[in-house]
Write an enzyme that holds these catalytic residues in place. Structure first.
Site, PDB file in Angstrom:
ATOM      1  CG  ASP A  98      -2.195   0.818   0.961  1.00 47.45           C
ATOM      2  OD1 ASP A  98      -2.186   1.667   0.050  1.00 47.45           O
ATOM      3  OD2 ASP A  98      -3.185   0.619   1.682  1.00 47.45           O
ATOM      4  CB  ALA A  99       0.243   4.749  -0.968  1.00 46.56           C
TER       5      ALA A  99
END
Length: 566
Positions: A100-101
């Site tokens: 995920d970012a």
């Protein structure tokens, strides 16, 4: 969804690669706050949280995104047990894993060491692509030189990413998704018609006492509320850039579908909120709700019926939009109370991205619709349901609690040694409310009515893992309109090697019935429907007596028992 995204050929220009997110346990963060920590047993992981991920992998999803939370004390992005042993070795996943970012860098805040150390952890765990942190770019070369990672570790991650690009046909045509015709086709009439149909099917009729709905396309209809004349709020989370030209607000759609046969008026009636913290998400207000209510009361004084449009703006929905109180804001309740006091029929139409606490609304009003955020054609879909051009058939995929103190509240709970009893003081109960939800899982009404007959079994006792039982129920449309019904099958395992849920949804059938029509609905049950992960995490079925239940929702069910021997 995976098959819909990916089709039969990932290199085709009308397919995209599915990404399963967020792996794993992200739905169980403490206090319901995004990015927060998670702690649970492996039995809960395997039985309650892993199944949808596993199903997506088995459907052939090409990629998986890691979650931000801890899994047994180790962030998912750097958790080798999760990303390699479970995902790849147990489930056979052969795609690539992306963080995920910023999740690789954020492992340092979890207490896993400096950027180089967490990058090594993530790479060795099986996270192939570092999304948004640049941690691999800045550290992996140094780690290779220091022999903290191997060339094989790097090559493996690169190979998985390159394989995905190859499957997508990007080596042959890197720009195949940049097609101007694709954008034009997205909003063609055929697609808009499907969007309208799907939005209509998703609407759930929660209450319809006195048969206030459907409305007639005549008289004077007032649309009142902050959700009533906005196009943007029909869109849900993560839709910052959207095309609003084909969109119509609820007010605009109602006006269009009545086509001059009724007089349609609109009043804002309330702000979304006047809470200072929530206003930071929704912006400033031009008039206080007190004045807006007075304007609305003046506007509706000659109305025959009021459609009250309330709920959550999309800026309160989705990632990092957690609320400690999931009721309607007080200013919107003040509007509803004022409309109620007019004595006119009020249809409460809710647009929201989550279940809300609606105890007061349910007690006050005779008609309530949950319309969610219906998207491009959401306004039209609401109008279709309000006027009966579409008979609602949606069912709740989550439980609606009475208040936040009941959360987590779910239909497939396990019994305790002291389950709820009204006639005994020392049981699992609250002092101030019952244990019941406002609306149970699977609930949803129609403009017609359905009657369920008794459950019929082709046999009550079977033996062996290859045996099956056919369970049949007759459903009759006892109303005056054609309608769709979602028949739901639940199974309970009251005596097992570990405590099992009181009931679990195992199958559904959606049927369409004309007035007076009967249909027999048959479910075939096999040992696959009885399986669970035991205390050794073995996926097994155990002989015994099982409760088989069928009904229109998780609460209103009929139950029989079957015996399954070894």
């Amino acid at each position: 969804m995976v098959k819909g995204y990916q089709g039969d050929d990932l290199s085709a220009p009308n397919t995209v690669m599915a990404c399963v997110k967020h792996f794993a346990l992200y739905g169980a963060s403490e206090a319901g706050r995004d990015y927060n920590t998670v702690d649970m047993s492996r039995i809960a992981m395997y039985n309650d949280h892993f199944p949808p991920y596993k199903a997506a992998v088995e459907a052939g999803a090409g990629s998986v995104m890691t979650s931000f939370n801890l899994v047994e004390g180790i962030p998912a992005t750097g958790n080798r047990w999760l990303m390699t042993e479970v995902l790849r070795n147990e489930w056979g996943f052969n795609g690539f894993v992306i963080s995920d970012a910023g999740a690789v860098r954020e492992m340092t805040v979890h207490g896993m060491g400096d950027l180089q150390n967490v990058s090594n952890m993530a790479l060795k765990a099986g996270t192939d692509m570092d999304n948004g942190a640049n941690a691999y770019v800045w550290t992996i070369k140094k780690s290779l030189e220091e022999k903290k990672v191997t060339q094989e570790d790097i090559d493996l991650a690169c190979r998985r990413i390159l394989e995905a690009k190859y499957k997508l046909g990007l080596f042959s045509n890197p720009y195949q998704y940049f097609d101007s015709l694709r954008q034009q086709k997205a909003l063609c009439q055929e697609h808009l018609d499907v969007a309208r149909e799907l939005a209509g099917k998703s609407i759930v009729l929660l209450k319809n006492d006195k048969n206030l709905l459907p409305l007639a396309k005549s008289g004077r209809i007032a649309v009142v509320g902050p959700m009533g004349n906005t196009r943007d709020e029909l869109f849900g989370s993560w839709t910052m850039i959207q095309e609003t030209d084909p969109v119509r607000s609820v007010f605009e759609a109602i006006k269009e579908v009545t086509d001059g046969s009724a007089e349609i008026i609109y009043a804002q009636g309330a702000n979304f909120t006047e809470d200072p913290l929530l206003l930071a998400e929704t912006g400033t207000i031009e008039k206080p709700t007190k004045i807006l209510i007075q304007e609305a009361l003046e506007a509706v004084k000659d109305a025959d019926v009021i459609v009250a449009t309330v709920g959550e703006p999309n800026r309160w929905t989705g990632e990092a939009k957690c609320r400690s109180d999931i009721g309607l804001p007080q200013c919107q309740r003040d509007l509803l109370q004022a409309l109620y006091e007019t004595g006119k029929p009020v249809i409460v139409t809710i647009l929201s991205g989550r279940p809300l606490t609606l105890s007061w609304e349910n007690a006050q009003f005779d008609a309530i619709l949950e319309a969610w955020h219906g998207g491009t054609m959401g306004g039209y879909a609401i109008a279709d349901v309000l006027f009966g051009d579409r008979n609602p058939s949606g069912k709740l995929t989550t439980t609606f609690p009475q208040n936040v103190g009941q959360i987590p509240l779910y239909y497939n709970a396990k019994n305790t040694g002291r389950p709820y009893r009204a006639d005994f003081w020392a049981t699992t109960k609250y002092l101030d409310v019952t244990n019941d939800p406002v609306y149970p899982f699977g609930f949803g009404l129609s403009y017609t009515t359905f009657e369920y007959g008794d459950i019929q079994l082709d046999k009550t006792e079977v033996s062996g893992s290859d045996a099956t039982i056919n369970v049949t129920v007759q459903v009759t449309n006892t109303g005056t309109r054609k309608g769709d019904e979602v028949v739901q099958l639940y199974i309970g395992d009251p005596a097992a090697s570990i405590s099992r849920p009181v009931k679990e949804l195992k199958n559904v059938r959606k049927i369409s019935l004309n007035p007076g029509e009967c249909k027999e609905v048959t479910f075939r049950i096999s040992t696959a429907d009885l399986k669970f992960y035991n205390s050794d995490l073995q996926y097994v079925w155990e002989p015994g007596t099982f409760n088989i239940s069928i009904g229109p929702n998780s609460r209103d069910i009929k139950t029989v028992q079957v015996k399954w021997n070894n």
